[in-house]
Design a protein around this motif. Structure first.
Motif, PDB file in Angstrom:
ATOM      1  N   VAL A  29       0.863  -1.175   0.000  1.00 37.94           N
ATOM      2  CA  VAL A  29       0.000   0.000   0.000  1.00 37.94           C
ATOM      3  C   VAL A  29       0.899   1.225   0.000  1.00 37.94           C
ATOM      4  CG1 VAL A  29      -1.889   1.131   1.218  1.00 37.94           C
ATOM      5  CG2 VAL A  29      -1.627  -1.343   1.405  1.00 37.94           C
ATOM      6  N   GLY A  30       0.651   2.164  -0.921  1.00 36.30           N
ATOM      7  CA  GLY A  30       1.520   3.326  -0.981  1.00 36.30           C
ATOM      8  C   GLY A  30       0.911   4.484  -1.737  1.00 36.30           C
ATOM      9  N   ASP A  31       1.718   5.517  -1.906  1.00 36.85           N
ATOM     10  CA  ASP A  31       1.231   6.698  -2.619  1.00 36.85           C
ATOM     11  C   ASP A  31       0.920   6.390  -4.080  1.00 36.85           C
ATOM     12  OD1 ASP A  31       3.829   6.592  -3.684  1.00 36.85           O
ATOM     13  OD2 ASP A  31       4.503   8.357  -2.598  1.00 36.85           O
ATOM     14  N   GLU A  34      -2.779   5.223  -3.987  1.00 36.40           N
ATOM     15  CA  GLU A  34      -3.619   6.050  -3.119  1.00 36.40           C
ATOM     16  C   GLU A  34      -3.874   5.390  -1.764  1.00 36.40           C
ATOM     17  OE1 GLU A  34      -7.041   7.466  -5.287  1.00 36.40           O
ATOM     18  OE2 GLU A  34      -5.781   8.119  -6.949  1.00 36.40           O
ATOM     19  N   TRP A  35      -2.919   4.582  -1.295  1.00 35.64           N
ATOM     20  CA  TRP A  35      -2.970   3.922   0.010  1.00 35.64           C
ATOM     21  C   TRP A  35      -4.215   3.035   0.160  1.00 35.64           C
ATOM     22  CZ3 TRP A  35       1.389   3.981   2.789  1.00 35.64           C
ATOM     23  CH2 TRP A  35       2.328   4.985   2.484  1.00 35.64           C
ATOM     24  N   PHE A  64       5.676   3.734   0.893  1.00 38.58           N
ATOM     25  CA  PHE A  64       4.815   2.546   0.924  1.00 38.58           C
ATOM     26  C   PHE A  64       5.004   1.790   2.224  1.00 38.58           C
ATOM     27  CE2 PHE A  64       8.825   0.843  -0.416  1.00 38.58           C
ATOM     28  CZ  PHE A  64       8.857  -0.452   0.072  1.00 38.58           C
ATOM     29  N   ARG A  65       4.083   0.891   2.490  1.00 35.73           N
ATOM     30  CA  ARG A  65       4.172  -0.070   3.596  1.00 35.73           C
ATOM     31  C   ARG A  65       3.450  -1.331   3.157  1.00 35.73           C
ATOM     32  NH1 ARG A  65       3.057   1.575   9.490  1.00 35.73           N
ATOM     33  NH2 ARG A  65       4.817   0.184   9.791  1.00 35.73           N
ATOM     34  N   TRP A  73       0.596  -3.602   9.975  1.00 33.17           N
ATOM     35  CA  TRP A  73       1.399  -2.809   9.045  1.00 33.17           C
ATOM     36  C   TRP A  73       2.871  -3.045   9.328  1.00 33.17           C
ATOM     37  CZ3 TRP A  73      -0.616   0.395   5.270  1.00 33.17           C
ATOM     38  CH2 TRP A  73      -1.984   0.657   5.344  1.00 33.17           C
ATOM     39  N   ASN A  86       6.948   5.160   7.118  1.00 32.34           N
ATOM     40  CA  ASN A  86       6.870   4.582   5.781  1.00 32.34           C
ATOM     41  C   ASN A  86       8.234   4.192   5.219  1.00 32.34           C
ATOM     42  OD1 ASN A  86       4.066   5.122   5.694  1.00 32.34           O
ATOM     43  ND2 ASN A  86       4.481   7.215   5.048  1.00 32.34           N
TER      44      ASN A  86
END
Length: 91
Positions: A29-31, A34-35, A64-65, A73, A86
């Motif tokens: 999940v990241g930019d 859009e998470w 991202f994570r 997470w 992150n």
């Protein structure tokens, strides 16, 4: 682990995790998505590892994570850096 393949107009980044650590489904999940959890879910590959490949613009930076079952997470140890909580990567 991050695997990068540079293409003419973008970079393919493959996010790779062991088959069962952590257990259950995992997504990155990241930019770049859009998470949104579940957009880039890791799936098993032939070598037993889990992976997903994301095409990202060349010469860019992203946060991202990973998100695992149970709202767990966690970060990527081999990231290019960290920005607070992150992981960071450069293409």
């Amino acid at each position: 682990m991050l695997e990068r393949t540079r293409r003419k107009d973008h970079t393919e980044v493959t996010f790779v995790l062991p088959p069962d650590t952590p257990p259950g489904p995992v997504s990155v999940v990241g930019d770049f998505n859009e998470w949104r959890p579940g957009t880039h879910a890791l799936t098993p590959r032939k070598d037993g590892m889990r992976a997903v490949t994301v095409a990202l613009p060349g010469k860019s930076e992203h946060s991202f994570r990973y998100l695992a079952a149970g709202d767990y997470w966690f970060d990527e140890e081999s990231a290019d850096g960290h920005d607070g909580v992150n992981s960071r990567l450069r293409t």
